[in-house]
Scaffold this active site. Structure first.
Site, PDB file in Angstrom:
ATOM      1  N   SER A   1      17.604 117.203 -49.665  1.00 42.84           N
ATOM      2  CA  SER A   1      17.483 117.376 -50.921  1.00 42.84           C
ATOM      3  C   SER A   1      16.099 117.496 -51.442  1.00 42.84           C
ATOM      4  O   SER A   1      15.668 116.641 -51.074  1.00 42.84           O
ATOM      5  CB  SER A   1      18.986 116.674 -51.775  1.00 42.84           C
ATOM      6  OG  SER A   1      19.036 117.023 -53.128  1.00 42.84           O
TER       7      SER A   1
ATOM      8  N   PRO B   1      13.898 115.633 -54.345  1.00 43.06           N
ATOM      9  CA  PRO B   1      14.355 114.778 -55.701  1.00 43.06           C
ATOM     10  C   PRO B   1      13.909 115.826 -57.071  1.00 43.06           C
ATOM     11  O   PRO B   1      12.824 116.497 -56.957  1.00 43.06           O
ATOM     12  CB  PRO B   1      13.259 113.841 -55.110  1.00 43.06           C
ATOM     13  CG  PRO B   1      12.663 113.916 -53.845  1.00 43.06           C
ATOM     14  CD  PRO B   1      13.302 115.701 -53.482  1.00 43.06           C
TER      15      PRO B   1
ATOM     16  N   ASP C   1      10.098 121.043 -51.657  1.00 44.45           N
ATOM     17  CA  ASP C   1      10.178 122.727 -52.426  1.00 44.45           C
ATOM     18  C   ASP C   1       8.765 123.421 -52.964  1.00 44.45           C
ATOM     19  O   ASP C   1       8.274 122.933 -54.467  1.00 44.45           O
ATOM     20  CB  ASP C   1      11.036 123.000 -53.462  1.00 44.45           C
ATOM     21  CG  ASP C   1      11.336 124.349 -54.557  1.00 44.45           C
ATOM     22  OD1 ASP C   1      10.887 124.989 -54.216  1.00 44.45           O
ATOM     23  OD2 ASP C   1      12.095 124.421 -55.743  1.00 44.45           O
TER      24      ASP C   1
ATOM     25  N   HIS D   1      11.277 124.741 -43.050  1.00 44.81           N
ATOM     26  CA  HIS D   1      12.102 126.562 -42.774  1.00 44.81           C
ATOM     27  C   HIS D   1      10.620 127.011 -42.668  1.00 44.81           C
ATOM     28  O   HIS D   1       9.042 127.410 -43.334  1.00 44.81           O
ATOM     29  CB  HIS D   1      11.955 126.709 -44.751  1.00 44.81           C
ATOM     30  CG  HIS D   1      13.188 126.145 -44.836  1.00 44.81           C
ATOM     31  ND1 HIS D   1      13.075 124.547 -44.809  1.00 44.81           N
ATOM     32  CD2 HIS D   1      14.524 126.879 -45.240  1.00 44.81           C
ATOM     33  CE1 HIS D   1      14.816 124.900 -45.291  1.00 44.81           C
ATOM     34  NE2 HIS D   1      15.607 125.655 -45.684  1.00 44.81           N
TER      35      HIS D   1
ATOM     36  N   GLU E   1      11.230 132.145 -42.369  1.00 41.91           N
ATOM     37  CA  GLU E   1      12.524 133.188 -42.770  1.00 41.91           C
ATOM     38  C   GLU E   1      12.554 134.555 -43.659  1.00 41.91           C
ATOM     39  O   GLU E   1      13.560 134.965 -43.898  1.00 41.91           O
ATOM     40  CB  GLU E   1      12.448 132.388 -44.450  1.00 41.91           C
ATOM     41  CG  GLU E   1      13.986 131.529 -44.097  1.00 41.91           C
ATOM     42  CD  GLU E   1      13.732 130.322 -45.242  1.00 41.91           C
ATOM     43  OE1 GLU E   1      13.106 130.451 -46.077  1.00 41.91           O
ATOM     44  OE2 GLU E   1      15.053 130.206 -46.351  1.00 41.91           O
TER      45      GLU E   1
ATOM     46  N   ASP F   1      23.664 125.058 -43.352  1.00 44.68           N
ATOM     47  CA  ASP F   1      22.524 125.527 -44.300  1.00 44.68           C
ATOM     48  C   ASP F   1      22.689 125.091 -45.935  1.00 44.68           C
ATOM     49  O   ASP F   1      22.863 124.316 -46.476  1.00 44.68           O
ATOM     50  CB  ASP F   1      21.814 126.881 -44.665  1.00 44.68           C
ATOM     51  CG  ASP F   1      20.527 127.445 -45.285  1.00 44.68           C
ATOM     52  OD1 ASP F   1      20.053 126.023 -45.405  1.00 44.68           O
ATOM     53  OD2 ASP F   1      19.984 128.104 -45.111  1.00 44.68           O
ATOM     54  N   ASP F   2      23.982 126.296 -46.144  1.00 43.22           N
ATOM     55  CA  ASP F   2      24.444 125.777 -48.288  1.00 43.22           C
ATOM     56  C   ASP F   2      26.534 125.635 -48.089  1.00 43.22           C
ATOM     57  O   ASP F   2      26.537 127.078 -48.619  1.00 43.22           O
ATOM     58  CB  ASP F   2      24.293 126.700 -48.678  1.00 43.22           C
ATOM     59  CG  ASP F   2      22.116 126.707 -49.015  1.00 43.22           C
ATOM     60  OD1 ASP F   2      22.435 125.461 -49.389  1.00 43.22           O
ATOM     61  OD2 ASP F   2      22.012 127.110 -48.716  1.00 43.22           O
TER      62      ASP F   2
HETATM   63  P1  5GP Z   1      19.349 120.825 -53.250  1.00 41.78           P
HETATM   64  O1  5GP Z   1      17.847 120.516 -52.285  1.00 41.78           O
HETATM   65  O2  5GP Z   1      18.612 120.883 -54.900  1.00 41.78           O
HETATM   66  O3  5GP Z   1      19.930 119.877 -52.587  1.00 41.78           O
HETATM   67  O4  5GP Z   1      19.235 122.217 -52.406  1.00 41.78           O
HETATM   68  C1  5GP Z   1      19.041 123.434 -52.506  1.00 41.78           C
HETATM   69  C2  5GP Z   1      17.543 123.738 -52.353  1.00 41.78           C
HETATM   70  O5  5GP Z   1      17.519 123.420 -51.234  1.00 41.78           O
HETATM   71  C3  5GP Z   1      17.412 125.079 -53.003  1.00 41.78           C
HETATM   72  O6  5GP Z   1      16.453 125.395 -54.025  1.00 41.78           O
HETATM   73  C4  5GP Z   1      15.954 125.569 -52.558  1.00 41.78           C
HETATM   74  O7  5GP Z   1      14.414 124.699 -52.645  1.00 41.78           O
HETATM   75  C5  5GP Z   1      16.424 124.769 -50.772  1.00 41.78           C
HETATM   76  N1  5GP Z   1      17.508 125.785 -49.538  1.00 41.78           N
HETATM   77  C6  5GP Z   1      18.529 125.959 -49.513  1.00 41.78           C
HETATM   78  N2  5GP Z   1      19.005 126.856 -48.944  1.00 41.78           N
HETATM   79  C7  5GP Z   1      17.484 127.697 -48.809  1.00 41.78           C
HETATM   80  C8  5GP Z   1      17.483 129.246 -47.867  1.00 41.78           C
HETATM   81  O8  5GP Z   1      18.447 129.412 -47.090  1.00 41.78           O
HETATM   82  N3  5GP Z   1      15.914 128.808 -47.478  1.00 41.78           N
HETATM   83  C9  5GP Z   1      15.374 128.321 -48.618  1.00 41.78           C
HETATM   84  N4  5GP Z   1      13.885 128.468 -48.004  1.00 41.78           N
HETATM   85  N5  5GP Z   1      15.364 126.920 -49.045  1.00 41.78           N
HETATM   86  C10 5GP Z   1      16.931 127.005 -49.837  1.00 41.78           C
END
Ligand code: 5GP
Length: 363
Positions: free
Chosen positions: A113, A115, A155, A215, A218, A300-301
């Protein structure tokens, strides 16, 4: 989960994928929040400024199996971030995500995640990480049957200074979290950020003993960037969609991935929904699997993509007509790819061995 994608799977295979012990190594916390947890947040919160209409539309269209591009996906992350703005909510969503993976028979989970600080609620990047760790601790106290580790996400769209700040935080928590914070993830919008700037920062993390899950490839046309990131080298690759020449990658990228034996975290539903892969049968998982290269089946998500670890195994089974033994082997071999020591790996291997008693692999 949308059954239309794996409706050919027998009930028996579906049940097998559910009870199979699994490893999840690519799960973003805020993308993994389930509809049930979202409802709890919505119930608890004053949601001024959150585009719930957009979020509901997304869930509705994903349920129908409609595909999304990466830009649309990144729009949804912004909405999730508007929902999760304080440490109590960070802890609550993390706890729920862990419990959901555990209920799906994931036995070892590496969450990641980014921060974030939200001055209006007093949340800082430090307290964000603490909130995630609290949720992990709570699960340990409750003896939830899962081992959880945590990677701090860089990020790439937030710039190199923020990346350095995140790495410093990861270094600090590596020392203080008793082995829970183990690495750094590079994610965020792949169209943003010059990786020449980021490589020294990532190397600093690696030199500090943090594991790197990056990553890479992609999107198409990121060949030079992919070569640069692979040269570090990372400890695991996220997605790796466009590495090999048949999809516009380059042979030297394949060679480097093989030479350093870098496992690939594959996310089938996410890539097909995100339209970076045209269909499950064209997914690069099979390219690497056929090369006997380590691949992990990941979500992933899972919240935004309405999937689960079991659902991803069901898709693999349905698409490539794998046997139970093959699915078991994919799951078992994923233990080699975790960012943990041999003792934990051996403990997991013995859990997997025991599971053979009820998995009925021959049928
Ligand atoms: P968090 O880090 O807020 O827990 O999860 C969401 C974040 O993960 C997104 O804002 C993004 O930065 C990253 N993220 C989630 N899925 C992907 C993906 O498939 N590709 C990439 N490049 N980033 C992802």
């Amino acid at each position: 989960m949308y059954p239309s994608m794996w409706s050919n799977v027998s009930f028996e295979m579906e049940e097998f994928c559910k009870i199979l012990p699994k490893i999840e190594l690519h799960a973003h916390v805020n993308g993994s929040i389930s509809a049930e947890t979202m409802e709890k947040i919505i119930h608890n919160k004053d949601l001024v400024g959150v585009d719930m209409l957009k979020l509901n539309k997304w869930i509705h269209s994903v349920k129908k199996g409609e595909k999304k591009n990466l830009d649309e996906t990144f729009e949804m992350f912004k909405i999730m971030h508007q929902l999760v703005t304080d440490t109590d909510t960070v802890s609550m969503v993390t706890y729920d995500v862990i419990k959901e993976f555990a209920n799906d028979n994931v036995r070892y989970l590496e969450l990641r995640s980014t921060p974030r600080d939200v001055p209006s609620t007093g949340m800082t990047k430090q307290s964000y990480v603490e909130a995630v760790l609290q949720a992990i601790e709570k699960c340990m106290q409750e003896n939830v049957k899962i081992i959880v580790r945590f990677l701090l996400s860089v990020d790439r769209s937030r710039g190199v200074n923020v990346a350095m700040e995140t790495v410093q935080l990861a270094k600090q928590f590596k020392e203080s979290s008793k082995g829970i914070v183990i690495g750094v993830d590079l994610s965020g919008n792949p169209n943003v950020g010059d990786m020449n700037d980021f490589v020294p920062v990532l190397k600093e993390a690696k030199n500090a003993g943090l594991k790197l899950a990056l990553h890479i490839a992609e999107r198409t046309n990121h060949v030079e960037e992919s070569a640069l990131l692979l040269s570090i080298p990372p400890d695991r690759i996220g997605h790796g969609t466009f590495l090999h020449p048949e999809v516009g990658g380059r042979q030297d990228l394949v060679d480097m991935t093989q030479k350093y034996n870098i496992p690939i975290e594959t996310c089938l539903t996410s890539n097909v929904l995100g339209r970076t892969v045209p269909s499950f049968d064209k997914h690069h998982f099979k390219y690497w699997y056929d090369k006997k290269h380590p691949c992990i089946v990941c979500t992933d998500d899972k919240g935004l993509m309405l999937t689960s670890s079991s659902a991803e195994y069901i898709i693999v089974s349905n698409t490539f007509h794998f046997t139970k033994q093959q699915l078991y082997d994919i799951s078992f071999n994923s233990i080699d790819c975790i960012f943990e020591n041999d003792k934990i790996k051996d403990e997991l291997r013995s859990q997997w061995e025991t599971s053979k008693n009820f998995l009925d692999l021959q049928k």
